[in-house]
Design an enzyme around this catalytic site. Structure first.
Site, mmCIF file in Angstrom:
data_model
loop_
_atom_site.group_PDB
_atom_site.id
_atom_site.type_symbol
_atom_site.label_atom_id
_atom_site.label_comp_id
_atom_site.label_asym_id
_atom_site.label_seq_id
_atom_site.Cartn_x
_atom_site.Cartn_y
_atom_site.Cartn_z
ATOM 1 C CB SER A 63 -0.960 0.013 1.200
ATOM 2 O OG SER A 63 -2.074 -0.810 0.935
ATOM 3 C CE LYS A 66 -4.779 1.993 -0.306
ATOM 4 N NZ LYS A 66 -4.091 0.698 -0.144
ATOM 5 C CB SER A 120 -4.235 1.308 4.054
ATOM 6 O OG SER A 120 -3.313 1.031 3.042
#
Length: 306
Positions: A63, A66, A120
């Site tokens: 993640s 992101k 997240s």
């Protein structure tokens, strides 16, 4: 928009770093011992590393993806106050993509971005990509174009969430990404929000979110930008800009063994910068690192043979 005091400190530190006004750490890089298999440390705003550990190795980043997602969203110039509908997935997610968000409901773009960064939220990241000018595939293409623009030569993105293990970057590349992301106050603000309640409409409901980085909740760290990540293939990951020894420092920690390992490594970096001593790494983490280095070497050999 009002930003938190530490954001102003971060921007001041970035300006200071750009003028070359930085001091050397208390000891050389050989003195820093980390549990993370791959890592990089730099003063905020600088690409030059104070410390690197397999820093150019391209590995899954989960993640941490992101952060690039957020950069593309803000670079698009689309209005942050716009309400976005949550669409059902048009393709199956690479890993578990459970979300509490109801399909068909709506949330403002700025709040989608906030919960994607701080907590997240994978469906929020996916929704942001679906509403990108040109659509989802164009969004992923723009992520790779941004990586090329930032000279992230060991990076490749295939989805906006990080659920795919095929999203790869090196620790040194992620320092460049953090430097670019830190130029957007929204990314610092959203990624370090401690708690947030998102208010949806059509239908009306709300959901609470908390930050996935425990250090954000500790004022002594002065965290100005943050993102955590985890996949089986990527291990525990963390990127962060925080105050260390009186300066804003970018820390990139990839493929850590345990849930607390990135936090422990952040503490080792902080101690190393202040005293030259990083402390000890547990034997289990060392054994994990040996196994992962062997796996990385094996994958490199397979790639070269093809």
């Amino acid at each position: 928009m009002m930003f938190k005091p530490w954001l102003m400190s971060l921007f001041a530190s970035l300006t200071l770093a750009s003028t070359g006004a930085s001091a050397a750490p208390a000891a050389g890089p050989d003195a820093l011992k980390l549990a993370s298999v791959n890592a990089a440390v730099a003063y905020a705003g600088e690409d030059k590393l104070l410390y690197g550990k397999h820093a150019t190795r391209s590995v899954p980043i989960a993640s941490l993806t992101k952060l690039m997602m957020a950069l593309v969203v803000l670079d698009s110039g689309e209005p942050l106050k716009e309400w976005l509908e949550v669409f059902p997935r048009h393709k199956t997610a690479a890993n578990n993509a459970y979300s509490r968000i109801r399909r068909g409901s709506e949330l403002r773009r700025r709040d989608m971005l906030r919960i994607a960064l701080m907590s997240s939220e994978n469906l929020a990241a996916y929704t942001l990509a679906r509403h990108h000018p040109g659509g989802y595939d164009k969004f992923v293409s723009d992520m790779n174009k941004m990586a090329e623009k930032l000279a992230m030569t060991n990076s490749r993105f295939v989805d906006p969430t990080g659920l795919s293990a095929n999203n790869h970057a090196s620790a040194a590349d992620l320092v460049k990404l953090v430097n670019a992301a830190a130029k957007h106050p929204e990314i610092g603000d959203y990624s370090t929000t401690e708690y947030f309640r998102a208010h949806f409409r059509q239908p009306r409901y709300s959901l609470p979110y908390g930050n996935t980085n425990a250090l954000v909740h500790r004022k002594s760290w002065g965290v100005g930008l943050s993102k955590t990540g985890y996949l089986t293939e990527a291990g525990r990951c963390l990127v962060m800009v925080s105050q260390m020894n009186g300066k804003a420092v970018t820390t990139v920690l990839l493929d850590s063994f345990g849930t607390r390992s990135p936090m422990g490594d952040a503490g080792r970096v902080k101690r190393w910068l202040a005293t030259g001593d990083s402390g000890r790494v547990a034997g289990a983490a060392k054994a994990y690192e040996q196994r992962k280095n062997a796996q990385y070497a094996g994958h490199s050999s397979v790639a070269e043979s093809h």
